[in-house]
Motif scaffolding. Structure first.
Motif, PDB file in Angstrom:
ATOM      1  N   ARG A   1      87.796  58.898  36.209  1.00  0.00           N
ATOM      2  CA  ARG A   1      87.347  59.609  35.206  1.00  0.00           C
ATOM      3  C   ARG A   1      85.965  60.100  35.151  1.00  0.00           C
ATOM      4  N   GLU A   2      85.113  58.996  35.393  1.00  0.00           N
ATOM      5  CA  GLU A   2      83.774  59.022  35.182  1.00  0.00           C
ATOM      6  C   GLU A   2      83.416  59.724  36.927  1.00  0.00           C
ATOM      7  N   ARG A   3      83.908  59.313  37.697  1.00  0.00           N
ATOM      8  CA  ARG A   3      83.421  59.759  39.104  1.00  0.00           C
ATOM      9  C   ARG A   3      83.500  61.431  39.022  1.00  0.00           C
ATOM     10  N   ILE A   4      84.833  61.980  38.570  1.00  0.00           N
ATOM     11  CA  ILE A   4      85.081  63.561  38.854  1.00  0.00           C
ATOM     12  C   ILE A   4      84.238  64.211  37.658  1.00  0.00           C
ATOM     13  N   SER A   5      83.750  63.604  36.655  1.00  0.00           N
ATOM     14  CA  SER A   5      83.065  64.185  35.398  1.00  0.00           C
ATOM     15  C   SER A   5      82.255  65.262  36.028  1.00  0.00           C
ATOM     16  N   GLY A   6      82.103  66.448  35.775  1.00  0.00           N
ATOM     17  CA  GLY A   6      81.078  67.318  36.160  1.00  0.00           C
ATOM     18  C   GLY A   6      81.262  67.721  37.529  1.00  0.00           C
ATOM     19  N   MET A   7      82.282  67.215  38.584  1.00  0.00           N
ATOM     20  CA  MET A   7      82.548  67.938  39.486  1.00  0.00           C
ATOM     21  C   MET A   7      83.442  69.090  39.767  1.00  0.00           C
ATOM     22  N   ASP A   8      83.277  69.912  40.677  1.00  0.00           N
ATOM     23  CA  ASP A   8      84.320  70.884  40.695  1.00  0.00           C
ATOM     24  C   ASP A   8      85.424  70.617  41.201  1.00  0.00           C
ATOM     25  N   GLU A   9      86.582  71.260  41.276  1.00  0.00           N
ATOM     26  CA  GLU A   9      87.926  70.912  41.405  1.00  0.00           C
ATOM     27  C   GLU A   9      88.032  70.788  42.875  1.00  0.00           C
ATOM     28  N   ASP A  10      87.273  71.451  43.796  1.00  0.00           N
ATOM     29  CA  ASP A  10      87.580  71.380  45.168  1.00  0.00           C
ATOM     30  C   ASP A  10      86.955  70.199  45.700  1.00  0.00           C
ATOM     31  N   SER A  11      85.741  69.827  45.341  1.00  0.00           N
ATOM     32  CA  SER A  11      85.260  68.555  46.015  1.00  0.00           C
ATOM     33  C   SER A  11      85.782  67.336  45.413  1.00  0.00           C
ATOM     34  N   SER A  12      86.503  67.498  44.275  1.00  0.00           N
ATOM     35  CA  SER A  12      86.990  66.154  43.396  1.00  0.00           C
ATOM     36  C   SER A  12      88.614  66.133  43.594  1.00  0.00           C
ATOM     37  N   TYR A  13      89.125  66.978  44.438  1.00  0.00           N
ATOM     38  CA  TYR A  13      90.512  67.155  44.477  1.00  0.00           C
ATOM     39  C   TYR A  13      91.223  65.794  44.831  1.00  0.00           C
TER      40      TYR A  13
END
Length: 269
Positions: free
Chosen positions: A155-167
């Motif tokens: 959760r912390e890793r994908i926070s603030g990332m766009d959907e494509d890069s955090s897919y």
């Protein structure tokens, strides 16, 4: 009810819809309505078709009409559950229609007399309850995050990332949450059986449906243990208050606990 196949002016045939099996001499609760006949030729209301020690709960229905709507299913269950409050009833599969009342006797009651009689004796003092529960979504997700470091890290890793890069991380997060939910559900199912199983003759654990489904368990309960069982359910609901919302359905017909008997060999052994 239909003593012989009937036809209305439009050529529509009327048959006998079968809800369940009782012991002869039992009554249908007043004011109970079954499935709509769907034909002007059929008689309205419920009736009993008797053969020896057995009776079938029936109503007229147009043979050519499709059965399968939610209203039809609810009517089928409503009839059986209302009867089950007062006496033992063996529920028939939804949608069962025979040609007429004579066919109910000849094709259903008489060929299966031994099974029906024995089953009604065994189920005479028993009813079914179904317990369902749903998690408070915010509470359960907070618990999963607190108890699972891998979920918290994702959760912390994908926070603030766009959907494509955090897919891919989002996929991993979804899988991790799902696995954690499955583990919690399994533990809560065991806790449910520990708390309530002592009041039941038998239990069936079912899959809890929906994303927030917590528990779904059917209980076969003696009529004279009903008060103790319901009190125990209340106690469990108090214990889980704020985390799981429990809903108790019943008493109902014993849909999940129909007896199965071994067929004797030809020598009767």
């Amino acid at each position: 009810m239909s003593e012989a196949p009937e036809q209305d002016s439009g050529g529509e045939r009327v048959g006998s819809y079968v809800y369940g099996i009782l012991r002869s001499g039992q009554r249908i609760p007043d004011g109970l309505e079954g499935i709509d006949t769907g034909s002007e030729a059929g008689e309205s209301g419920l009736g009993l078709v008797s053969a020896g020690p057995l009776a079938a709960v029936v109503s007229d229905v147009a043979v050519d009409r499709p059965l399968g709507t939610r209203q039809h299913l609810l009517a089928h269950e409503r009839v059986l559950n209302a009867i089950a409050v007062e006496t033992a009833v063996l529920p028939m599969r939804f949608g069962g229609v025979l040609t007429d009342d004579d066919a109910v006797r000849a094709e259903l009651l008489e060929p299966h007399r031994d099974y029906f009689t024995r089953a009604l004796e065994d189920m005479a003092d028993l009813v079914q309850f179904s317990l369902r529960g749903d998690y408070d979504q915010d509470v359960i997700l907070t618990r999963i995050v607190e108890e699972n470091p891998s979920v918290r890290d994702l959760r912390e890793r994908i926070s603030g990332m766009d959907e494509d890069s955090s897919y891919y991380d989002r996929v991993k997060l979804g899988e991790a949450v799902s696995q954690a939910m499955d583990a919690i559900r399994a533990a809560d199912a065991d806790a449910t059986l520990d708390a309530l199983g002592r009041y039941a003759v038998a239990t069936v654990v079912k899959e809890a449906s929906g994303e927030t489904g917590a528990v779904h368990v059917a209980f076969l309960v003696r009529r004279d243990h009903r008060t103790d069982f319901e009190r125990a359910v209340d106690d469990l609901g108090d214990e889980w208050s704020g985390r799981v919302e429990l809903r108790l359905f019943g008493p109902t017909a014993c849909f999940d606990f129909l007896p199965e008997y071994d067929v004797p060999d030809q020598d009767g052994e």
